[in-house]
Design a protein around this motif. Structure first.
Motif, short mmCIF file in Angstrom:
data_model
loop_
_atom_site.label_atom_id
_atom_site.label_comp_id
_atom_site.label_asym_id
_atom_site.label_seq_id
_atom_site.Cartn_x
_atom_site.Cartn_y
_atom_site.Cartn_z
N PRO A 304 0.80 -1.23 0.00
CA PRO A 304 0.00 0.00 0.00
C PRO A 304 0.83 1.28 0.00
O PRO A 304 1.97 1.33 0.48
N VAL A 305 0.22 2.32 -0.54
CA VAL A 305 0.77 3.66 -0.43
C VAL A 305 0.62 4.12 1.02
O VAL A 305 -0.47 4.06 1.60
N VAL A 306 1.71 4.54 1.63
CA VAL A 306 1.67 5.00 3.03
C VAL A 306 2.06 6.47 3.19
O VAL A 306 1.84 7.05 4.26
N ARG A 307 2.61 7.08 2.14
CA ARG A 307 2.98 8.49 2.20
C ARG A 307 2.78 9.13 0.82
O ARG A 307 2.83 8.45 -0.22
N ARG A 308 2.59 10.44 0.85
CA ARG A 308 2.69 11.27 -0.36
C ARG A 308 3.69 12.38 -0.03
O ARG A 308 3.30 13.47 0.43
N PRO A 309 4.98 12.12 -0.23
CA PRO A 309 6.01 13.06 0.24
C PRO A 309 6.08 14.37 -0.56
O PRO A 309 6.75 15.30 -0.12
N GLY A 310 5.43 14.43 -1.72
CA GLY A 310 5.46 15.64 -2.51
C GLY A 310 4.73 15.44 -3.81
O GLY A 310 4.33 14.31 -4.15
N PRO A 311 4.49 16.50 -4.58
CA PRO A 311 3.80 16.38 -5.87
C PRO A 311 4.51 15.38 -6.79
O PRO A 311 5.73 15.42 -6.97
N GLY A 312 3.72 14.46 -7.35
CA GLY A 312 4.28 13.46 -8.26
C GLY A 312 4.98 12.31 -7.59
O GLY A 312 5.59 11.46 -8.27
N TRP A 313 4.89 12.23 -6.26
CA TRP A 313 5.57 11.17 -5.51
C TRP A 313 4.59 10.44 -4.60
O TRP A 313 3.68 11.06 -4.03
N VAL A 314 4.78 9.12 -4.46
CA VAL A 314 4.14 8.34 -3.40
C VAL A 314 5.20 7.43 -2.80
O VAL A 314 6.23 7.14 -3.43
N THR A 315 4.97 6.98 -1.60
CA THR A 315 5.86 6.01 -0.96
C THR A 315 5.04 4.83 -0.51
O THR A 315 4.02 4.99 0.16
#
Length: 409
Positions: A304-315
């Motif tokens: 699963p996606v657990v973060r959105r650290p910035g525009p255009g990024w997921v973690t």
């Protein structure tokens, strides 16, 4: 691309998880059978490491017997009722050899692999110890007990300019020291002369053909295709001579060879009585780089996606399931869905988190699943206790992996 139905089936599922598309798995069974041109296929269990997947393959026409990784694995599958088990690698595991000799029916159904007399010596030493323990008042007899079935592993690699350079340009797996007809016949004679040993087969694995991707227009890929053409021709001549020399000394039950990536050339050669494959049933990421065949991706892991650290990024959580072999980009998991995602050049797939960037990140929300394919087939099962089995848009079964059953190879 991961189908909408497959993604729908896992909505709300706890993740990370491993997923098997059973419909794709079954389609790959059919594809491999067609590619085998009538030769029976021995299932390479190391590439599946999931008993239910192995049993499903064996239940289909054209599939017969298994090729295992270790003797404990072979004994475990024998206890499950699987027969015609060929050990793909030599074993020096004395406890397991002792168990093989002691278990009723095991020596009749499990074939050990050797490539030197030292492997035979270890078997004899265990046999002697076992006989002495069973009859301490009698002189131990190293020939006592049931005969052990033996297969000789013959080196099938390609050596450029071998006549002049020897093994200095060795392309393929470093496996057996047995390479030509003379060496194979000498070892076969020693097996025939050994009390309690029965030579039943030969095995050839051409990893430089079966396990090397050839797609692409780069100079490297062009060179790989040229090498493979030369290797196919060289191996056909050498394998024919080896098989003839060993058969002059006694009958063989089987001559095994091939691999998912070399079914076409292996089946056409005419020297083999059976092929071996397993990875093609899962069709991992490395198989995207072959020109000779195309299988359906069947095995995935989702996280699963657990973060959105910035525009255009997921973690995403975890994700660092790197394949064995020479480290490189081709050992990384393939991002299967959504499209237009890439790894961070500074982090890559990580043990605890994996940052991803690109247009595909825009519509992902916290908790959404990202789909990956492991670069290699069986290694996926080393990270998960179960495979979530999907057919169409429904979860239909859960299959335990070796790890989930506590089996250590």
């Amino acid at each position: 691309m991961v189908s909408r139905e497959l993604r729908h089936a896992l909505r709300g599922l706890a993740a990370p998880a491993a997923v098997l598309d059973r419909d794709a798995f079954d389609a790959n069974l059919d594809t491999l059978r067609l590619r085998a041109r009538g030769l029976p296929i021995r299932v390479a269990t190391k590439s599946l490491r999931t008993p239910a997947a192995i049993e499903r393959a064996l239940s289909q026409p054209g599939y017969s017997g298994v090729l295992t990784y270790s003797l404990p694995e072979a004994l475990n599958l024998h206890a499950r009722g699987i027969r015609d088990i060929l050990l793909g690698y030599p074993s020096v595991d004395r406890a397991s050899i002792r168990a093989l000799l002691a278990e009723a029916g095991a020596t009749a159904n499990i074939t050990l692999m050797i490539d030197c007399t030292a492997h035979l010596d270890i078997i004899d030493e265990v046999r002697t110890e076992l006989a002495a323990a069973e009859a301490p008042d009698r002189e131990a007899d190293s020939g006592a007990g049931a005969s052990v079935r033996i297969c000789i592993d013959v080196d099938s690699s390609y050596r450029l300019g071998e006549g002049l350079l020897g093994d200095r340009v060795h392309i393929g797996a470093r496996r057996s020291p047995i390479r030509d007809a003379e060496a194979a016949a000498l070892l076969a004679e020693q097996v025939h002369a050994r009390p309690g040993a029965e030579l039943v087969g030969l095995m050839f694995y051409e990893g430089q053909i079966a396990g090397t991707a050839d797609a692409g227009r780069s100079p490297r890929q062009t060179a790989i295709r040229a090498m493979q053409r030369r290797s196919i021709a060289e191996l056909a001549k050498r394998r024919t001579a080896v098989v003839a020399a060993v058969r002059d000394l006694g009958e063989l039950e089987f001559v095994n060879g091939g691999g998912t990536g070399s079914f076409e050339s292996s089946a056409a050669e005419g020297t083999l009585s059976e092929l071996a494959a397993g990875s093609g049933l899962f069709s991992p990421g490395l198989f995207d780089g072959y020109t000779r065949f195309r299988h359906e991706p069947a095995a995935y892991f989702v996280t699963p996606v657990v973060r959105r650290p910035g525009p255009g990024w997921v973690t995403v959580f975890k994700g660092g399931f790197i394949a064995s072999g020479v480290p490189g980009v081709d050992r990384l998991p393939t991002i299967a869905w959504p499209p237009d995602l890439a790894y961070s050049g500074l982090e890559g797939p990580g043990e605890v988190q994996t940052p991803l960037h690109g247009a595909g990140a825009e519509d992902l929300r916290i908790g959404d699943l990202v789909w990956f394919r492991h670069a290699k087939a069986g290694e996926l099962a080393e990270h998960f206790n179960d495979l979530i089995v999907v057919s169409g848009s429904r979860i239909v079964e859960t299959w335990s992996t070796y790890r989930g059953e506590g089996l250590v190879l």
